[in-house]
Design a protein around this motif. Sequence first.
Motif, PDB file in Angstrom:
ATOM      1  N   ASP A  74      32.814  35.927  44.381  1.00 12.68           N
ATOM      2  CA  ASP A  74      31.550  35.942  43.651  1.00 12.68           C
ATOM      3  C   ASP A  74      30.501  36.781  44.383  1.00 12.68           C
ATOM      4  OD1 ASP A  74      32.591  34.318  41.671  1.00 12.68           O
ATOM      5  OD2 ASP A  74      32.034  32.475  42.716  1.00 12.68           O
ATOM      6  N   ARG A  77      31.355  40.482  43.846  1.00 11.55           N
ATOM      7  CA  ARG A  77      31.082  40.903  42.465  1.00 11.55           C
ATOM      8  C   ARG A  77      29.619  41.252  42.265  1.00 11.55           C
ATOM      9  NH1 ARG A  77      32.769  36.478  38.354  1.00 11.55           N
ATOM     10  NH2 ARG A  77      31.839  37.969  36.898  1.00 11.55           N
ATOM     11  N   SER A  78      28.739  40.584  42.993  1.00  8.33           N
ATOM     12  CA  SER A  78      27.299  40.811  42.813  1.00  8.33           C
ATOM     13  C   SER A  78      26.788  42.039  43.567  1.00  8.33           C
ATOM     14  CB  SER A  78      26.522  39.576  43.267  1.00  8.33           C
ATOM     15  OG  SER A  78      26.682  39.366  44.666  1.00  8.33           O
ATOM     16  N   TRP A  90      36.818  42.972  49.532  1.00  6.26           N
ATOM     17  CA  TRP A  90      37.398  41.672  49.205  1.00  6.26           C
ATOM     18  C   TRP A  90      38.705  41.447  49.965  1.00  6.26           C
ATOM     19  CZ3 TRP A  90      42.182  40.928  46.733  1.00  6.26           C
ATOM     20  CH2 TRP A  90      42.517  39.591  46.510  1.00  6.26           C
ATOM     21  N   ASP A 117      35.482  43.529  38.705  1.00  3.14           N
ATOM     22  CA  ASP A 117      34.723  42.530  37.944  1.00  3.14           C
ATOM     23  C   ASP A 117      35.609  41.804  36.946  1.00  3.14           C
ATOM     24  OD1 ASP A 117      32.491  43.174  39.348  1.00  3.14           O
ATOM     25  OD2 ASP A 117      31.519  44.321  37.753  1.00  3.14           O
ATOM     26  N   GLY A 120      37.508  39.291  38.921  1.00  2.00           N
ATOM     27  CA  GLY A 120      36.641  38.161  39.262  1.00  2.00           C
ATOM     28  C   GLY A 120      36.389  37.247  38.081  1.00  2.00           C
ATOM     29  N   ARG A 121      36.211  37.827  36.898  1.00  2.00           N
ATOM     30  CA  ARG A 121      35.977  36.999  35.703  1.00  2.00           C
ATOM     31  C   ARG A 121      37.212  36.172  35.358  1.00  2.00           C
ATOM     32  NH1 ARG A 121      32.424  41.278  34.055  1.00  2.00           N
ATOM     33  NH2 ARG A 121      34.169  42.556  33.328  1.00  2.00           N
ATOM     34  N   GLU A 124      37.243  33.263  37.717  1.00  2.00           N
ATOM     35  CA  GLU A 124      36.172  32.336  37.343  1.00  2.00           C
ATOM     36  C   GLU A 124      36.585  31.489  36.137  1.00  2.00           C
ATOM     37  OE1 GLU A 124      31.383  32.538  36.394  1.00  2.00           O
ATOM     38  OE2 GLU A 124      32.649  34.266  35.945  1.00  2.00           O
TER      39      GLU A 124
END
Length: 504
Positions: A74, A77-78, A90, A117, A120-121, A124
Amino acid sequence: MIISKDISFAVDEHIWGHRLYDEQLPHLTVLEFLNVLLSNSDAPLREKSGEAIRYQPQHQTRLRNLLFNNPYIDLIRSEHIPDDAKWSRWLSLFNQDATEPADQHLPQLRRNFSTFDDFGRAIELIRASAFEGQSNKRWSSRFVFPFGPDALYEDLRFDSKANASNDRRFFARTGELLYLMMSRAQRGAELGSQIVTRLFAHDAPMNRLVKALQGEPQKASNSKEVGYLPHAHDARFDQLCDDWLAILNRDLPVYDGLDHLITLTGLNLLLYFLEQGRRTVRDAEPVEFLCEIISSQRTKIRSLSIAGYQHNQNLSQRAVLAYIESLRSAPEWEKALASDDPSGACAMLVKQKFQYEKDDDSSLDGLSGDQLLDRLADRARSRHEQHLGKLHGTWARAIGLSSRRLTRRVRYAPSDRLLKALVVAVVDGAMEFSEFLAEIHRRYGIVVGHAEGRRFVQSQQIDQEALMNNANNLETRLLALGLVRRLSDSCAFVENPFSRRGAV
């Protein structure tokens, strides 16, 4: 009889099997059960006479590292850096803690996810489905929702050298016991085929997403034998199987039905636990749950429900002591007492029957028969209180059967979750309200109204009006949940919105 070489002392196992366990809550039991079934999906829930059931569970180490041992994703990703830099950063951070470095999997992950991204989604989304999402359990004992065969794995413990071993704390064999029960039900083979078709679809969208993270399945190096169930047949096994088939045949997505399956599995296993205890102590009274339907006013049923809860809470310990005491009247015990060496013969009998060699490093030799049984009872009581004796309280709370709401003491007071599961399993289309009360009493011993609580009225423990008001409170509660349709003040139908045939 040796139940398992892992057991140094066995009494509970002779009554209930190896094993029911309080810390393995119903959702963990179902997950373990699905692991056993996945490994036997070529002949699901088909127990062959004389052959032990074995299974080889999945580890899915890569998947669980990515989901639960990956706190950096997370943050990265930001960051406003190029996509290649995100992957590189990462990978460097992830490899610091992962038991399985991602270097060898990175090319495949980058092929499966066009950007970091997207990667990462995906994590999540799947992580959000985890059971006990806010739990502080170690990462290797956290479980994703069983979206399909690639999302199933057993509980693991990793040592300091990243070597994995199966842990029996949360996968404690209760799911294995469940598999044996289902296999011995009359419709077990039918249910096995249904589960494989409905839950083990490799091409299901969410299972494909899980597989994109996991890659090829990672299995345990060796297969293992399932636990021990002392009963070849039992009506509770058939009811458990029938409930699963009913829910799987409803017109609702299987993922939505899973919560109902977990709830009713917990209820049926709790009933099995209490029913076997009742038979062992030879209690003539049926296992019942007198349920207070919570309303704005205190009811007369509350104190009686508390008493019923305490009776059931103590039932299993009474069963353990009764089982040991039954040895006194056994022919082999009388024969041992009449032998030339009664002390040695009794000790040998106890060792054979209960796998009981010594107590606190003290030999059993030299004890009289009465002393031996007294020590055996003390040891059995102490062992039972550690885990199995807590099962009734822990599981009743977990499935929404018991509550402390509005009182300091625990009593039976069903939650909305349990009530919904009962309606989905019991009602096919629509059912007259009084018939519904009679059916949940017949199947599960749940007492709400005056007809089912007749024995409490006849013994003058409570008056009929209190139970009638309790039933009215349930009708009002189900009406608020959208599960009751009133045709008049004296006529109401419980409706299952997911019945294939629809309401009448």
